[in-house]
Structures are given as C-alpha cells and as structure tokens.
Design a protein around this motif. Structure first.
Motif, PDB file in Angstrom:
ATOM      1  N   HIS B 103      -3.398  15.771  -3.916  1.00 35.49           N
ATOM      2  CA  HIS B 103      -3.044  14.352  -3.961  1.00 35.49           C
ATOM      3  C   HIS B 103      -3.886  13.502  -3.009  1.00 35.49           C
ATOM      4  O   HIS B 103      -4.226  13.928  -1.928  1.00 35.49           O
ATOM      5  N   ARG B 104      -4.166  12.274  -3.451  1.00 29.46           N
ATOM      6  CA  ARG B 104      -5.125  11.473  -2.713  1.00 29.46           C
ATOM      7  C   ARG B 104      -4.653  11.065  -1.326  1.00 29.46           C
ATOM      8  O   ARG B 104      -5.448  10.979  -0.401  1.00 29.46           O
ATOM      9  N   ARG B 105      -3.363  10.797  -1.171  1.00 31.57           N
ATOM     10  CA  ARG B 105      -2.881  10.308   0.131  1.00 31.57           C
ATOM     11  C   ARG B 105      -3.166  11.352   1.214  1.00 31.57           C
ATOM     12  O   ARG B 105      -3.626  11.042   2.305  1.00 31.57           O
ATOM     13  N   ALA B 106      -2.888  12.622   0.920  1.00 27.63           N
ATOM     14  CA  ALA B 106      -3.124  13.698   1.893  1.00 27.63           C
ATOM     15  C   ALA B 106      -4.612  13.788   2.238  1.00 27.63           C
ATOM     16  O   ALA B 106      -4.982  13.933   3.403  1.00 27.63           O
ATOM     17  N   ALA B 107      -5.463  13.695   1.228  1.00 22.56           N
ATOM     18  CA  ALA B 107      -6.903  13.818   1.471  1.00 22.56           C
ATOM     19  C   ALA B 107      -7.413  12.646   2.314  1.00 22.56           C
ATOM     20  O   ALA B 107      -8.192  12.831   3.257  1.00 22.56           O
ATOM     21  N   PHE B 108      -6.954  11.444   1.989  1.00 23.50           N
ATOM     22  CA  PHE B 108      -7.372  10.261   2.766  1.00 23.50           C
ATOM     23  C   PHE B 108      -6.907  10.356   4.213  1.00 23.50           C
ATOM     24  O   PHE B 108      -7.676  10.158   5.152  1.00 23.50           O
TER      25      PHE B 108
ATOM     26  N   ASP C 112      -9.600   3.433   0.515  1.00 26.11           N
ATOM     27  CA  ASP C 112      -8.168   3.677   0.363  1.00 26.11           C
ATOM     28  C   ASP C 112      -7.532   2.543  -0.463  1.00 26.11           C
ATOM     29  O   ASP C 112      -6.801   2.777  -1.446  1.00 26.11           O
ATOM     30  N   PHE C 113      -7.838   1.306  -0.080  1.00 29.23           N
ATOM     31  CA  PHE C 113      -7.373   0.111  -0.796  1.00 29.23           C
ATOM     32  C   PHE C 113      -7.806   0.147  -2.265  1.00 29.23           C
ATOM     33  O   PHE C 113      -7.001  -0.095  -3.175  1.00 29.23           O
ATOM     34  N   LEU C 114      -9.075   0.461  -2.495  1.00 32.09           N
ATOM     35  CA  LEU C 114      -9.603   0.461  -3.863  1.00 32.09           C
ATOM     36  C   LEU C 114      -8.866   1.453  -4.739  1.00 32.09           C
ATOM     37  O   LEU C 114      -8.521   1.155  -5.889  1.00 32.09           O
ATOM     38  N   MET C 115      -8.600   2.648  -4.211  1.00 28.44           N
ATOM     39  CA  MET C 115      -7.882   3.637  -5.009  1.00 28.44           C
ATOM     40  C   MET C 115      -6.453   3.172  -5.308  1.00 28.44           C
ATOM     41  O   MET C 115      -5.966   3.324  -6.423  1.00 28.44           O
ATOM     42  N   ASP C 116      -5.787   2.597  -4.298  1.00 30.55           N
ATOM     43  CA  ASP C 116      -4.418   2.125  -4.517  1.00 30.55           C
ATOM     44  C   ASP C 116      -4.388   1.014  -5.564  1.00 30.55           C
ATOM     45  O   ASP C 116      -3.540   1.017  -6.459  1.00 30.55           O
ATOM     46  N   TYR C 117      -5.301   0.068  -5.452  1.00 31.03           N
ATOM     47  CA  TYR C 117      -5.316  -1.065  -6.372  1.00 31.03           C
ATOM     48  C   TYR C 117      -5.702  -0.637  -7.775  1.00 31.03           C
ATOM     49  O   TYR C 117      -5.115  -1.068  -8.761  1.00 31.03           O
TER      50      TYR C 117
END
Lengths: 83, 155, 155, 83
Positions: B103-108, C112-117
């Motif tokens: 998952h992306r949150r963990a990697a970030f 991080d922002f770009l992926m979330d958006y």
C-alpha cells in the motif's frame, strides 16, 4: 582507549584517531571530554563548543552523560549532514 | 515473513532502477514503490563538489538500525538504502531510499521517515569545495532536519 | 521560471528511470527526486488482471489540473505524471509520479499529494478479472482515499 | 445534450454514450438525473444509489446542484479508483 574524530572535530584535533590512557577518574563521556580538553590547544579548540559535539560509543550514538563502561572506541563528531 | 533491508555504503554511483527492479522481481504483492534519490546541487553554480566523509563501520551499522526501525513500523515488502561517500560533483546521486509495500501510504511514510532519520543519525558529513577554489566549509546541520526527524517520535 | 508538468495517459508501459532522467538531464539544481510507482498486485493469487477504464480527454485534463495545483503549491523543478489504461496483469506498472525539487520536503509532499488527488479525482476505474474466470467486480473507492486527499485541503 | 457513462454506471445504463433532448424544466444536474431515471428501467437502476454517482460537466467535476448551463457533455460515473 581508541578515540576517533570526524569532520571539523578531526580537523581541529589534527588527527583522525588516537589511543590515550584515561585516568581512573574519567567515568562518563563528559569526563572524557573534560580530560581531552586538558591535553593541548588543539583538543581544547575542538571541544570548545561542547554542545555542537556528538558522540558514539562503540558505534552507537550516546549522550555525553553516558558511562564509558567497557567501550573500546569513542568517536566525536559534529551533527551529521548526510542524506 | 520478515524483510531484510538492503543497505550499502559505497564510493561508486548506484542505479535506482536496477535497485527498484530487485524489490519487484518475481513478486506480485508489491503495490507501491517510493524511490527517493538525493542529488548534489551546484548551489547556483558556486559548488564544484561535495566531499562526503563517513564513519566506516558505524555508517553501515546505523543505516541498518534505521532500516530495521522502518521495517518494524511499516508493513514493507522490501527496503533499500544506499549512501555514497567521497567527492561528488553537482548532478550526481548521493543517496537512495526505496520502500516497497502493498500500500502506498506505508511506502511513502517509510521513505520519508528513512530520509529524516538518515539526515540526523547516519554518520556522514558534507564539506563544500567551491568553484572559486577556496576551501569551502563544512555544511551545517539544519534545525529543520531535527524538526523533521522529530515528527516520527512516538509519544 | 514556471515548470510545465509532463502528463501522459497511455495503454503502454512506461520507464520510470527514463522519465526521471528527463527531469535531471542538464540540470544541477535538482536536489531531490521522489518517484512513486503504483503496480498491479495479484491479491494473494486471485487476480488475473485489472481492467482500467478511463474517460478519454477528461483523464488528461484532470491530471494536468492536479499537476498544475502541485506546481503552484510546491517549489518544484519538474513533475511527471503517467497513468495507464486497459488490461494490466499483476506485477505490471499502473501509475508513475515523479516530483523533482531542490529540497526533499517539497518533492515528498508533492508526490504524496499527487497520488492522493489522483486517486480521488482522476477519472479512472478499476475492474477485477479473477483467476477463477468469474467476472470479478468494480473496485470500490476507499474512504481512506478521501481522507488522504482531505489532508491537503487548505483551511 | 451528449451524455456519457463510465464503469458500472455505463454497464447498468447499457450504453457508453447517448444524446438526449432535455425538457426545459431541467436546469441542474440533479434535475437531469431525475429526468434520466424516468426514461427506462436501466437508467432507473443506474441512478438508484444517487449518492454513489459522480458528475462531470464538460470534463470538469461538479456537484449535483450545479447548473447545466451551456454544457455540451455531461458524464456520470462511480467514485474514481485510479492510481
């Protein structure tokens, strides 16, 4: 005891590494710094700003109130700037 | 299954894509790769090179400890940390962090944490060599870096 | 000097390193590259492929709008956003975000922002094709993704 | 007015795209949804869970209270799941 210096601490002391005999009264890192400052002008200059000095005992970061214990290697250096 | 981070301290350059490929090769559970590459800037043309001094032995040991902390804190499928030493001219790579996870949150978060911790705890010091030929000086640690690292403290 | 993001919506795969190289080539003011690659997971072996549907025209337009917001918010030296559509098997790349900046915090936050958006605003929809041969279903949007995107709202 | 559908909205309506005449009483997106639901069972099924529907007017996201104005293209789709 083996002492290593890095970055500007090394430049001020003038050597990368040295082995010194520490008096029995030297128990903590702070005691050791106090002792080193008495050795000569170079050491005194290196440790002038004590707050700017970081310490590792046997390659682990410690605070200056740490006991030297049986550490074989003490390293002194400025705050790190890697990355 | 626990993850063994790849940690290297080396003079030579590295290949981020080859390192990333090692973290995904033959795996189908990796959903996110965050790759941070730190490069040497020329500081508006004034910098000829950075000289990176390190504490051999402790540099590797500390990076392994920091990587171990990240692996304990986030569900990573892989982790790579490479830091160079020696003289590095502007435009060249200095440091690489790659965090792989489902998952992306963990990697970030892991990559962000690793860079913050590495900046304040890994025993490396940068000295500037200036284009002007003058000796330059040791780069000073930034208080922002301490503040960044503090973001990750547990209560 | 304003930065023009590179934005592509395509069926074919992409090369993260080649894209990263374009953001650093001939530049000496880039200190940090954050590269996010999103990959297709096999969901413990149950997934045969993801089918990515998109809204042609709007997908590109929305990615350009999101990229423009990032460029306005962080001091970036470059930005690349690539999103694939069509059928993508496990292990293959789906999305790439690369943010380049002089400083790491800006690069991390922008990526991080770009992926979330992108997750909550770019018109793409994933349908699962299962190994079992059954039709699978449309992937449901996650409330965490909305929460993640909300982190960036300005007051 | 040109209407496009994506993902499961498209599957339920049964077409990707259609051009319809909208009555003069249809001013907002919500009005349009109300009108579409009356067309047939497929449209009614597609818009059954209105809260799950997202809307774009001429390729810009809008809320359902948005005026249709002079929009040429309206698109309906579920929450996005890209990335």
């Amino acid at each position: 005891m083996n002492i290593r210096y890095f970055a500007w601490v090394r430049e001020r002391v003038g050597v990368e590494e040295e082995t010194i005999e520490v008096p029995g009264t030297v128990k903590t890192v702070a005691d050791l710094i106090g002792h080193l400052k008495t050795l000569d002008e170079n050491h005194a200059a290196a440790f002038e700003e004590e707050d700017a000095i970081r310490v590792a005992l046997d390659q682990f970061h410690v605070e200056t109130d740490a006991d030297l214990g049986n550490a074989k290697e003490v390293a002194f250096f400025p705050p790190m700037t890697g990355g | 299954m626990s993850v063994t981070p790849t940690v290297r301290v080396q003079a030579k350059d590295f290949d981020p894509q080859a390192e990333a490929d090692l973290l995904t090769a033959g795996r189908r559970n990796v959903g996110a790769l965050v790759n941070f590459t730190g490069l040497c800037r020329d500081e508006s043309g004034t910098l000829e090179a950075l000289e990176l001094e390190h504490y051999p032995g402790m540099a590797e040991a500390e990076l392994i400890r920091i990587a171990g902390e990240a692996v304990g804190r986030w569900p990573l499928t892989g982790l790579t940390l490479i830091h160079r030493f020696g003289k590095i001219p502007p435009g060249e790579q200095i440091v690489l962090v790659i965090a792989a996870s489902s998952h992306r949150r963990a990697a970030f978060e892991a990559a962000d944490f690793l860079m913050d911790y590495l900046k304040t705890r890994a025993p490396f010091w940068k000295k500037e060599h200036l284009v002007s030929g003058s000796k330059g000086s040791w780069v000073e640690a930034k208080s922002e870096d301490d503040a960044d690292a503090d973001r990750w403290s547990i209560g």
